[in-house]
Write a protein that holds these residues in place. Structure first.
Motif, PDB file in Angstrom:
ATOM      1  N   VAL A 225       0.833  -1.200   0.000  1.00  0.00           N
ATOM      2  CA  VAL A 225       0.000   0.000   0.000  1.00  0.00           C
ATOM      3  C   VAL A 225       0.869   1.250   0.000  1.00  0.00           C
ATOM      4  CG1 VAL A 225      -1.697   1.330   1.313  1.00  0.00           C
ATOM      5  CG2 VAL A 225      -1.923  -1.156   1.145  1.00  0.00           C
ATOM      6  N   GLU A 226       1.887   1.267   0.829  1.00  0.00           N
ATOM      7  CA  GLU A 226       2.790   2.418   0.897  1.00  0.00           C
ATOM      8  C   GLU A 226       3.528   2.625  -0.419  1.00  0.00           C
ATOM      9  OE1 GLU A 226       3.161   4.744   3.189  1.00  0.00           O
ATOM     10  OE2 GLU A 226       1.481   3.799   4.239  1.00  0.00           O
ATOM     11  N   ALA A 227       3.858   1.515  -1.086  1.00  0.00           N
ATOM     12  CA  ALA A 227       4.579   1.619  -2.364  1.00  0.00           C
ATOM     13  C   ALA A 227       3.706   2.220  -3.459  1.00  0.00           C
ATOM     14  CB  ALA A 227       5.068   0.236  -2.792  1.00  0.00           C
ATOM     15  N   LEU A 228       2.386   2.139  -3.304  1.00  0.00           N
ATOM     16  CA  LEU A 228       1.480   2.699  -4.306  1.00  0.00           C
ATOM     17  C   LEU A 228       1.387   4.216  -4.233  1.00  0.00           C
ATOM     18  CD1 LEU A 228      -1.527   0.196  -4.212  1.00  0.00           C
ATOM     19  CD2 LEU A 228      -0.023   0.622  -6.161  1.00  0.00           C
ATOM     20  N   HIS A 229       1.636   4.791  -3.052  1.00  0.00           N
ATOM     21  CA  HIS A 229       1.435   6.232  -2.875  1.00  0.00           C
ATOM     22  C   HIS A 229       2.285   7.081  -3.813  1.00  0.00           C
ATOM     23  CE1 HIS A 229      -1.449   5.815   0.247  1.00  0.00           C
ATOM     24  NE2 HIS A 229      -0.626   5.259   1.111  1.00  0.00           N
ATOM     25  N   PRO A 230       3.580   6.793  -3.994  1.00  0.00           N
ATOM     26  CA  PRO A 230       4.363   7.601  -4.955  1.00  0.00           C
ATOM     27  C   PRO A 230       3.807   7.526  -6.373  1.00  0.00           C
ATOM     28  CG  PRO A 230       5.813   6.341  -3.520  1.00  0.00           C
ATOM     29  CD  PRO A 230       4.435   5.822  -3.276  1.00  0.00           C
ATOM     30  N   PHE A 231       3.355   6.333  -6.758  1.00  0.00           N
ATOM     31  CA  PHE A 231       2.778   6.171  -8.096  1.00  0.00           C
ATOM     32  C   PHE A 231       1.509   7.015  -8.235  1.00  0.00           C
ATOM     33  CE2 PHE A 231      -0.227   4.030 -10.941  1.00  0.00           C
ATOM     34  CZ  PHE A 231       0.525   3.965 -12.106  1.00  0.00           C
ATOM     35  N   ILE A 232       0.665   7.007  -7.196  1.00  0.00           N
ATOM     36  CA  ILE A 232      -0.561   7.798  -7.216  1.00  0.00           C
ATOM     37  C   ILE A 232      -0.232   9.289  -7.306  1.00  0.00           C
ATOM     38  CG2 ILE A 232      -2.591   8.474  -5.860  1.00  0.00           C
ATOM     39  CD1 ILE A 232      -2.612   5.608  -4.744  1.00  0.00           C
ATOM     40  N   ASP A 233       0.794   9.709  -6.563  1.00  0.00           N
ATOM     41  CA  ASP A 233       1.194  11.120  -6.590  1.00  0.00           C
ATOM     42  C   ASP A 233       1.650  11.540  -7.983  1.00  0.00           C
ATOM     43  OD1 ASP A 233       0.616  11.315  -3.913  1.00  0.00           O
ATOM     44  OD2 ASP A 233       2.685  10.985  -3.248  1.00  0.00           O
ATOM     45  N   ILE A 234       2.410  10.676  -8.651  1.00  0.00           N
ATOM     46  CA  ILE A 234       2.897  10.987  -9.999  1.00  0.00           C
ATOM     47  C   ILE A 234       1.728  11.112 -10.968  1.00  0.00           C
ATOM     48  CG2 ILE A 234       4.172  10.047 -11.971  1.00  0.00           C
ATOM     49  CD1 ILE A 234       6.104   8.783  -9.933  1.00  0.00           C
ATOM     50  N   ARG A 235       0.808  10.146 -10.909  1.00  0.00           N
ATOM     51  CA  ARG A 235      -0.333  10.174 -11.831  1.00  0.00           C
ATOM     52  C   ARG A 235      -1.261  11.352 -11.532  1.00  0.00           C
ATOM     53  NH1 ARG A 235       2.363   8.144 -14.858  1.00  0.00           N
ATOM     54  NH2 ARG A 235       2.355   5.982 -15.579  1.00  0.00           N
ATOM     55  N   THR A 236      -1.389  11.722 -10.261  1.00  0.00           N
ATOM     56  CA  THR A 236      -2.195  12.870  -9.904  1.00  0.00           C
ATOM     57  C   THR A 236      -1.588  14.158 -10.474  1.00  0.00           C
ATOM     58  OG1 THR A 236      -2.926  11.830  -7.859  1.00  0.00           O
ATOM     59  CG2 THR A 236      -3.182  14.198  -7.988  1.00  0.00           C
ATOM     60  N   ALA A 237      -0.258  14.251 -10.394  1.00  0.00           N
ATOM     61  CA  ALA A 237       0.424  15.430 -10.953  1.00  0.00           C
ATOM     62  C   ALA A 237       0.299  15.496 -12.461  1.00  0.00           C
ATOM     63  CB  ALA A 237       1.901  15.399 -10.560  1.00  0.00           C
ATOM     64  N   ASP A 238       0.159  14.334 -13.111  1.00  0.00           N
ATOM     65  CA  ASP A 238      -0.012  14.306 -14.551  1.00  0.00           C
ATOM     66  C   ASP A 238      -1.355  14.899 -14.995  1.00  0.00           C
ATOM     67  OD1 ASP A 238       2.434  13.170 -14.910  1.00  0.00           O
ATOM     68  OD2 ASP A 238       1.693  11.110 -15.084  1.00  0.00           O
ATOM     69  N   GLY A 239      -2.302  14.979 -14.080  1.00  0.00           N
ATOM     70  CA  GLY A 239      -3.617  15.508 -14.421  1.00  0.00           C
ATOM     71  C   GLY A 239      -4.703  14.470 -14.244  1.00  0.00           C
ATOM     72  N   GLY A 240      -5.915  14.870 -14.553  1.00  0.00           N
ATOM     73  CA  GLY A 240      -7.059  13.954 -14.397  1.00  0.00           C
ATOM     74  C   GLY A 240      -7.796  14.266 -13.120  1.00  0.00           C
ATOM     75  N   ALA A 241      -8.745  13.405 -12.803  1.00  0.00           N
ATOM     76  CA  ALA A 241      -9.590  13.616 -11.633  1.00  0.00           C
ATOM     77  C   ALA A 241      -8.776  13.465 -10.361  1.00  0.00           C
ATOM     78  CB  ALA A 241     -10.747  12.631 -11.636  1.00  0.00           C
ATOM     79  N   LEU A 242      -8.995  14.356  -9.409  1.00  0.00           N
ATOM     80  CA  LEU A 242      -8.312  14.268  -8.138  1.00  0.00           C
ATOM     81  C   LEU A 242      -8.894  13.159  -7.293  1.00  0.00           C
ATOM     82  CD1 LEU A 242      -8.084  18.063  -7.234  1.00  0.00           C
ATOM     83  CD2 LEU A 242      -6.250  16.601  -8.083  1.00  0.00           C
ATOM     84  N   PRO A 243      -8.069  12.440  -6.527  1.00  0.00           N
ATOM     85  CA  PRO A 243      -8.600  11.390  -5.639  1.00  0.00           C
ATOM     86  C   PRO A 243      -9.418  12.014  -4.536  1.00  0.00           C
ATOM     87  CG  PRO A 243      -6.285  11.766  -5.171  1.00  0.00           C
ATOM     88  CD  PRO A 243      -6.603  12.575  -6.389  1.00  0.00           C
TER      89      PRO A 243
END
Length: 245
Positions: A225-243
């Protein structure tokens, strides 16, 4: 099928083929599922109307097109109702049976949807799961073995004008032979009244609140779960709907 629905099916099929083509260009040979979910809108409001005869017909047509190109098919049920009421139950089952009769490989949105997907109802989630369980029980078939028929253990024990409730065959199977409901109440009116006369929404509310209170979550690897957070942050910065926060 109406002309309007035919147009929708053609457009839907074209969109699916375009998405499949793009997917295979990017990753040739990737497994893929034919995914479409087509219905009509309410002509008085313009709002999506799920669980209608047109929705049912569209599912039948989409299933034929998916089989025509040899792919598994993902479809969906749903309801346009604003409450978990009779309309909601009827529409969700209409959409669900359309998917089943059309041979859908995967059915999503088959529990909980209101307002054509704008609203999720915990009560409807529970009552729809009841229907899904019943359909699963139906599709599992029945066992007609010698033991299940029970001629020696049941029929031969009962004299004319007798009953089967107390036979050894019944007593050995009474708590497993039939589907056990999640939220439906099979009691007669008198017994139901004595128990408080609670309707299905009241019972469903108690069930989902009990599930949340029990908090029986599956085991989760916190490191993953912790390893997913950096990936989520990168994709969030790329744009799209905010979590959701």
């Amino acid at each position: 099928m109406s002309v309007f629905s035919d147009d929708e099916i053609e457009n839907s099929h074209a969109e699916v083929l375009a998405a499949i083509t793009l997917n295979q260009l990017v990753r040739p040979g990737a497994p893929i599922c034919y995914g479409t979910f087509t219905s009509n809108v309410g002509m008085k409001s313009g709002a999506p109307a799920l669980g209608t005869p047109t929705h049912f017909q569209a599912s039948l047509a989409a299933g034929q097109l998916a089989r025509f190109i040899g792919l598994p098919w993902r479809s969906a049920a749903g309801s346009a109702s604003n409450l978990n009421d009779v309309q909601a139950a009827n529409e969700n089952q209409m959409g669900l049976w359309g998917c089943l009769m059309a041979g859908a490989s995967v059915i999503i949105h088959s529990a909980g949807w209101l307002e054509s997907g704008l609203t999720i109802s915990y009560e409807k989630l529970i009552t729809d799961v009841e229907v899904l369980n019943m359909i699963a029980e139906l599709c599992a078939g029945n066992n007609a073995s010698v033991d299940e028929i029970g001629f020696e253990a049941a029929i031969s024990e009962v004299n004319p004008s007798g009953h089967f409730f107390s036979t050894s065959h019944t007593m050995a199977r009474y708590d497993t032979a039939f589907y056990e409901p999640v939220v439906h109440d099979y009691a007669n009116f008198g017994t139901w009244t004595e128990r408080g006369a609670s309707d299905v929404n009241t019972r469903a509310t108690a069930i989902w609140k009990g599930i949340l209170a029990a908090d029986n979550r599956p085991d989760i690897d916190e490191a993953k779960v912790e390893a997913l957070h950096p990936f989520i942050d990168i994709r969030t910065a790329d744009g799209g709907a905010l979590p959701e926060s």
